[in-house]
Design a protein around this motif. Sequence first.
Motif, short mmCIF file in Angstrom:
data_model
loop_
_atom_site.label_atom_id
_atom_site.label_comp_id
_atom_site.label_asym_id
_atom_site.label_seq_id
_atom_site.Cartn_x
_atom_site.Cartn_y
_atom_site.Cartn_z
N ALA A 1 0.83 -1.21 0.00
CA ALA A 1 0.00 0.00 0.00
C ALA A 1 0.86 1.26 0.00
O ALA A 1 0.54 2.26 -0.66
CB ALA A 1 -0.92 0.00 1.21
N ALA A 2 1.95 1.22 0.74
CA ALA A 2 2.84 2.38 0.80
C ALA A 2 3.58 2.58 -0.53
O ALA A 2 3.90 3.71 -0.91
CB ALA A 2 3.83 2.22 1.94
N ARG A 3 3.83 1.49 -1.26
CA ARG A 3 4.57 1.57 -2.52
C ARG A 3 3.70 2.04 -3.68
O ARG A 3 4.16 2.74 -4.57
CB ARG A 3 5.15 0.20 -2.88
CG ARG A 3 6.28 -0.28 -2.00
CD ARG A 3 6.75 -1.66 -2.46
NE ARG A 3 7.18 -1.65 -3.85
CZ ARG A 3 7.49 -2.74 -4.54
NH1 ARG A 3 7.38 -3.93 -3.97
NH2 ARG A 3 7.89 -2.66 -5.79
N ALA A 4 2.43 1.63 -3.69
CA ALA A 4 1.57 1.88 -4.85
C ALA A 4 1.20 3.35 -4.94
O ALA A 4 0.82 3.98 -3.95
CB ALA A 4 0.30 1.03 -4.74
N ASP A 5 1.31 3.90 -6.12
CA ASP A 5 1.04 5.32 -6.34
C ASP A 5 -0.36 5.48 -6.95
O ASP A 5 -0.57 5.21 -8.13
CB ASP A 5 2.10 5.91 -7.28
CG ASP A 5 1.93 7.42 -7.46
OD1 ASP A 5 1.01 8.00 -6.85
OD2 ASP A 5 2.73 8.02 -8.22
N ALA A 6 -1.30 5.91 -6.14
CA ALA A 6 -2.69 6.06 -6.63
C ALA A 6 -2.80 7.16 -7.67
O ALA A 6 -3.70 7.12 -8.53
CB ALA A 6 -3.61 6.36 -5.45
N ASP A 7 -1.93 8.15 -7.61
CA ASP A 7 -2.04 9.30 -8.53
C ASP A 7 -1.78 8.92 -9.98
O ASP A 7 -2.13 9.67 -10.89
CB ASP A 7 -1.07 10.41 -8.10
CG ASP A 7 -1.46 11.03 -6.76
OD1 ASP A 7 -2.66 10.96 -6.42
OD2 ASP A 7 -0.58 11.57 -6.07
N THR A 8 -1.17 7.76 -10.22
CA THR A 8 -0.92 7.34 -11.60
C THR A 8 -2.16 6.69 -12.22
O THR A 8 -2.16 6.41 -13.42
CB THR A 8 0.24 6.35 -11.66
OG1 THR A 8 -0.11 5.15 -10.95
CG2 THR A 8 1.51 6.95 -11.07
N ILE A 9 -3.19 6.45 -11.44
CA ILE A 9 -4.42 5.82 -11.94
C ILE A 9 -5.35 6.91 -12.43
O ILE A 9 -5.85 7.71 -11.63
CB ILE A 9 -5.10 4.98 -10.85
CG1 ILE A 9 -4.15 3.88 -10.35
CG2 ILE A 9 -6.40 4.37 -11.35
CD1 ILE A 9 -4.67 3.09 -9.17
N PRO A 10 -5.62 7.00 -13.72
CA PRO A 10 -6.42 8.11 -14.24
C PRO A 10 -7.90 8.04 -13.91
O PRO A 10 -8.58 9.07 -13.87
CB PRO A 10 -6.19 8.03 -15.75
CG PRO A 10 -5.81 6.61 -16.02
CD PRO A 10 -5.09 6.14 -14.81
N SER A 11 -8.44 6.84 -13.67
CA SER A 11 -9.87 6.67 -13.41
C SER A 11 -10.20 7.02 -11.96
O SER A 11 -9.62 6.46 -11.03
CB SER A 11 -10.28 5.24 -13.69
OG SER A 11 -11.57 4.97 -13.19
N ARG A 12 -11.15 7.94 -11.77
CA ARG A 12 -11.51 8.32 -10.41
C ARG A 12 -12.11 7.16 -9.60
O ARG A 12 -11.69 6.93 -8.46
CB ARG A 12 -12.47 9.51 -10.43
CG ARG A 12 -11.83 10.79 -10.93
CD ARG A 12 -12.78 11.96 -10.87
NE ARG A 12 -13.02 12.38 -9.49
CZ ARG A 12 -12.96 13.63 -9.06
NH1 ARG A 12 -12.68 14.61 -9.90
NH2 ARG A 12 -13.18 13.92 -7.80
N PRO A 13 -13.08 6.40 -10.15
CA PRO A 13 -13.61 5.28 -9.35
C PRO A 13 -12.56 4.20 -9.08
O PRO A 13 -12.55 3.62 -8.00
CB PRO A 13 -14.78 4.75 -10.19
CG PRO A 13 -14.62 5.33 -11.54
CD PRO A 13 -13.89 6.62 -11.37
N ARG A 14 -11.67 3.95 -10.05
CA ARG A 14 -10.63 2.94 -9.81
C ARG A 14 -9.62 3.44 -8.79
O ARG A 14 -9.10 2.67 -7.98
CB ARG A 14 -9.92 2.58 -11.12
CG ARG A 14 -8.93 1.41 -10.95
CD ARG A 14 -9.66 0.17 -10.51
NE ARG A 14 -8.79 -0.96 -10.21
CZ ARG A 14 -8.18 -1.17 -9.04
NH1 ARG A 14 -8.33 -0.31 -8.03
NH2 ARG A 14 -7.42 -2.25 -8.86
N ARG A 15 -9.34 4.74 -8.82
CA ARG A 15 -8.44 5.31 -7.81
C ARG A 15 -9.06 5.21 -6.43
O ARG A 15 -8.40 4.87 -5.45
CB ARG A 15 -8.15 6.78 -8.15
CG ARG A 15 -6.93 7.36 -7.44
CD ARG A 15 -6.76 8.83 -7.79
NE ARG A 15 -6.99 9.06 -9.20
CZ ARG A 15 -7.59 10.14 -9.70
NH1 ARG A 15 -8.03 11.09 -8.89
NH2 ARG A 15 -7.75 10.28 -11.00
N ALA A 16 -10.38 5.47 -6.34
CA ALA A 16 -11.06 5.36 -5.06
C ALA A 16 -11.06 3.91 -4.57
O ALA A 16 -10.86 3.64 -3.38
CB ALA A 16 -12.49 5.88 -5.18
#
Length: 417
Positions: free
Chosen positions: A331-346
């Motif tokens: 969880a600490a490694r994964a960068d959510a900001d690289t995911i362009p989809s808002r629902p997938r980022r959520a």
Amino acid sequence: MPSDATPDPYADPLRFGQRMQILRERRGMSRTVLGGLLGFSTDWVKQVENGRMRAPGLDVVLQIAQALRVRDLADLTGRQGMHIDLFIGPGHPRLAAVRAAVDALPIGDPPTAPPSPDHLAVRLSRAWAARHSAPDHRERIGVLLPELIRDAQLAVQHAERPGEWRRAQAVLSEVYSLSQFFLAYQPDSSLLWRVAERSMVAAQQADDPHAIGVSAWLLAQAHRDAGPAHYDAADTITQQALDYLEHRLADATDEVLAIAGALQFEAGYTAARRGDTASAWRYWDIAREMASRLPESYYHPATSFSRAVMGAHAVTVAVELHAGPESARQAARADADTIPSRPRRARHRIEQARAYQLDGQPEAAIATLDQAYEAAPETIRYNGYARTIILEETESKGTARRRRASELAVKVGVLAA
């Protein structure tokens, strides 16, 4: 068994109030919190539990079952004939219109000429884009789906040439696939299954590898989410789809390669649910290698499969394996900001929150769920894992954490303001 042990609601035909109290206490939930979820006072909850008030009507019983996260209504009522799966979210206001469109019988001549498959494909692409970009993504696609479903059905019915008919079937299959994103966690499981099966039938009629892959991906998820008894069915569907796609990958388009990669991860997801650590990570490695063959900016519209999402997938594998420290590390490694989809980022933020909760970091879990809410409120509002973490933390002994969880619970809609 010690005399002060908690009674087992499955062993004796206890009255409704006793069952309600036992299940509430097993959830670690106070009467005040349960009353707030239901819109009743603490005293009302106490009177029901103590038998001084008659059992409420069915509507309130269903609300109680949902608030207590009871999977089967029989666990609460004691009536073994009432086996109803309750791990679902509240019904969306657009659900009735989508259901009516699915249930409508597309026969007879349309009032105007049905749209061409190419025209429908453009509309469908815009609908996917709206879903990925909108925080209220269910509302956006819920508005679009009824007409899309109707027009895609008519396009199939009135196609005049075999090629046009197959193209219309492929579009109809993908419209049904989009519908499943709206119907997930909605209180109509039979409708979700009906749409999933129609999507696969249309894909097979189209003889379209991409449509078949997407339909299989969603159908496997439906089986896996139905519980351990359906894991074998999920594995069978996933493997059959991978076998079908295997000899088509040498010169595959990006979208076909992406759906094959997404199916590899799905196999790993189910393995993780089984607790098979080696297989789960092996499938994740295969999916990561397939993602590396895609352009860096590529993002599959249905599955979100891409290079950017592999970190999020690693979090999910670790969480489903209940590996606390590993899930927190991922969880600490994964960068959510690289995911362009808002629902997938959520959704990724929710998985990160689950990881932090597993690792004994509840403050980080609540902070991450706040980020999920900011990305896409409708994702967290209908997600059972998020709602569970939030409700559990509203009972925290830490004042600051309890207050933050309660504020988020009100925003999400699991506690009254």
